[in-house]
Design an enzyme around this catalytic site. Structure first.
Site, short mmCIF file in Angstrom:
data_model
loop_
_atom_site.label_atom_id
_atom_site.label_comp_id
_atom_site.label_asym_id
_atom_site.label_seq_id
_atom_site.Cartn_x
_atom_site.Cartn_y
_atom_site.Cartn_z
N GLU A 29 7.58 79.89 12.01
CA GLU A 29 7.74 79.67 13.46
C GLU A 29 6.51 79.01 14.04
OE1 GLU A 29 8.62 83.49 15.14
OE2 GLU A 29 10.19 83.83 13.68
N HIS A 73 12.97 83.31 18.65
CA HIS A 73 12.27 84.62 18.57
C HIS A 73 12.19 85.30 19.95
CE1 HIS A 73 9.13 87.04 16.08
NE2 HIS A 73 9.74 87.81 16.96
N ARG A 89 11.90 89.34 10.40
CA ARG A 89 10.91 88.32 10.07
C ARG A 89 11.58 87.28 9.17
NH1 ARG A 89 8.60 89.93 13.80
NH2 ARG A 89 6.54 90.89 13.95
C1 8YV Z 1 6.86 89.78 19.03
C2 8YV Z 1 8.18 90.95 17.46
O1 8YV Z 1 5.89 90.69 18.74
O2 8YV Z 1 7.69 93.15 18.08
C3 8YV Z 1 7.78 92.33 17.19
O3 8YV Z 1 7.55 92.63 16.00
O4 8YV Z 1 8.50 90.21 16.60
C4 8YV Z 1 8.19 90.44 18.85
O5 8YV Z 1 8.48 91.39 19.78
C5 8YV Z 1 6.69 89.21 20.37
O6 8YV Z 1 6.79 87.87 20.15
C6 8YV Z 1 5.41 89.56 21.03
O7 8YV Z 1 4.33 88.87 20.46
#
Ligand code: 8YV
Length: 332
Positions: free
Chosen positions: A268, A286, A239
């Site tokens: 983001e 991402h 993150r």
């Molecule tokens: C996002 C992610 O969730 O799994 C996570 O924590 O950061 C990614 O895989 C993906 O953008 C699906 O919303």
């Protein structure tokens, strides 16, 4: 049987929406002109929330806060698309008997691959080398020599499932692994550091894989980056909030660290222009888990959890804060 109402505050992939709409009444909050009014109308009926870090959409962020959940007296479950669930107040959910589920495991190897891709690209500067070729510059000379992965030590910040998958890759590449967690991981074959700063002093790759949220906000700041040193490489696939972005920009600008590979950012999808302008930094939008197969598996897990809940069965993947497999609240 009475209709079961689900709130969907942010758009989710078609596969999820279609599956849920076959069984449930889905309130697509993101389509409402007046979200507060739409929420107030749906609130007395809503028993589940399907959510996730927004993908493929413009700026639609709708965290599942305590104040949102307070408005939903019949809420039983929040199913999150993504292994990270810093968008959900899981502590509040836990205290109120609301289950939270996420999508672990199915994305572990994919995300570890992304982390390693970022690392290699940042250290060896492959994206710049490719641009050099495409720009016709090879016809006039060789691309510059780069730093190397050889002889490095990687400090993993967050040795969870993805952290361990990255560590296994590092071992295969001959990179030494150490780690920092709040607590040592049982049976982990790597040296543990209780202090992130001490670990940063002893390594020249910092691999950020920790969960987001208030507990890790700004954990990687100026001091940690300076400790990493002028040969240091920061990779973040977790993150953006974990790294102090301004401190990172400054460290890259002054050469306090060598380079960085970033898949995530503090706000983001907007990325600081200062980072975009730095040719030697590798930036991805991402995409850690973003292969078709992995996203399909994540989508299915969201559906499985909600269907299991509706059937009164065991949840596949409840989060640590709400470990019970059967929802605590009974449907009427
Ligand atoms: C996002 C992610 O969730 O799994 C996570 O924590 O950061 C990614 O895989 C993906 O953008 C699906 O919303």
């Amino acid at each position: 049987m009475a209709d079961v109402h689900i709130l969907m505050p942010t758009p989710l992939p078609r596969l999820i929406l279609d599956a849920l709409e076959q069984r449930f009444v889905v309130h697509r909050l993101y389509e409402a002109q007046d979200k507060d009014a739409a929420l107030a109308a749906a609130a007395p009926h809503v028993r589940a929330i399907a959510t996730g870090v927004p993908i493929l959409v413009e700026d639609v962020s709708y965290p599942i806060t305590a104040s949102l959940m307070e408005k939903l007296p019949r809420l039983e479950i929040v199913a999150n698309l993504g292994v990270g669930y810093d968008n959900v107040d899981a502590a509040y959910a836990s205290a109120h008997g609301v289950s939270v589920t996420n999508t672990p495991d199915v994305l572990t190897e994919e995300t570890a691959d992304t982390a390693f891709g970022l690392l290699l690209n940042a250290v060896r500067q492959f994206p710049r080398a490719e641009r050099f070729l495409r720009d016709g510059k090879w016809l006039k000379g060789q691309f510059e020599l780069t730093a190397s992965l050889r002889g490095r030590t990687m400090g993993v910040l967050g040795l969870g499932r993805i952290g361990q998958a990255i560590a296994r890759r590092a071992e295969a590449f001959g990179v030494q692994v150490v780690y920092h967690n709040r607590k040592p991981v049982e049976d982990a074959p790597y040296r543990y550091y209780a202090s992130l700063l001490d670990m940063a002093r002893d390594c020249d790759i910092l691999m950020v894989v920790a969960p987001g949220g208030p507990a890790t906000r700004g954990l990687v700041g100026k001091d940690v980056l300076e400790a990493l040193g002028p040969n240091g490489v920061l990779v973040n696939i977790a993150r953006g909030t974990i790294v102090d972005e301004q401190a990172l920009i400054e460290a890259l600008r002054t050469g306090a660290i060598l380079t960085a590979g970033l898949d995530v950012f503090a706000e983001e999808p907007s990325v600081p222009q200062a980072l975009i302008d730095m040719e030697h930094v590798v930036l991805l939008p991402h995409v850690g888990s973003a292969s078709q197969a992995t996203r399909d598996a994540m989508n299915r897990l969201v559906i499985d959890n909600l269907f299991a809940w509706a059937d009164g069965g065991d949840l596949s993947t409840p989060v640590a804060e709400t470990p019970w497999r059967r929802p605590l609240k009974q449907a009427e």
